[in-house]
Design an enzyme around this catalytic site. Structure first.
Site, PDB file in Angstrom:
ATOM      1  N   CYS A   1       0.832  -1.210   0.000  1.00 11.78           N
ATOM      2  CA  CYS A   1       0.000   0.000   0.000  1.00 11.78           C
ATOM      3  C   CYS A   1       0.871   1.266   0.000  1.00 11.78           C
ATOM      4  CB  CYS A   1      -0.911  -0.057   1.230  1.00 11.78           C
ATOM      5  SG  CYS A   1      -1.764   1.466   1.627  1.00 11.78           S
TER       6      CYS A   1
ATOM      7  N   CYS B   1       0.161   3.728   2.799  1.00  8.63           N
ATOM      8  CA  CYS B   1       0.647   3.148   4.059  1.00  8.63           C
ATOM      9  C   CYS B   1       2.145   3.399   4.212  1.00  8.63           C
ATOM     10  CB  CYS B   1       0.379   1.635   4.110  1.00  8.63           C
ATOM     11  SG  CYS B   1      -1.360   1.187   4.033  1.00  8.63           S
TER      12      CYS B   1
END
Length: 108
Positions: free
Chosen positions: A30, A33
């Site tokens: 991600c 993230c």
């Protein structure tokens, strides 16, 4: 210090914690993230001893992610006295997270 929460330590480290806990639900693949990683690391350093900050990899800990209904990452969940006190979804400025930490610890 940043913790790694797993199903093996979740009850002890999160549910039974006497401090506010910030959980960063993330995945290695991600992009947002990864962007938030250094922010979470800095918050862990800044609030050392006051707030327990840790990560849960949603790919490795699918049961915990499902338990919290995590559908989008990054997702930041604030736990207080074993209960969800607040949450934030998405990549946000660090002051958004620190504001919520300050509000939740002030109410203690």
């Amino acid at each position: 210090m940043e913790y790694k929460f797993t199903k093996d330590n979740f009850e002890t480290e999160v549910l039974k914690s006497d401090k506010l806990v910030l959980i960063d639900f993330y995945a290695d693949w991600c992009g947002p993230c990864r962007t938030m990683g250094p922010v979470v690391d800095q918050i862990a350093k800044d609030y050392e001893g006051k707030v327990k900050v840790g990560k849960i990899n949603v790919d490795e800990e699918q049961e915990i992610a499902a338990q919290f209904g995590i559908r989008s990452i990054p997702c930041f969940v604030f736990m207080k006295d074993g209960e969800v006190a607040d949450h934030v979804v998405g990549a946000v400025p660090s002051d958004e997270l620190t504001y919520r930490i300050d509000e939740l610890t002030k109410a203690a």
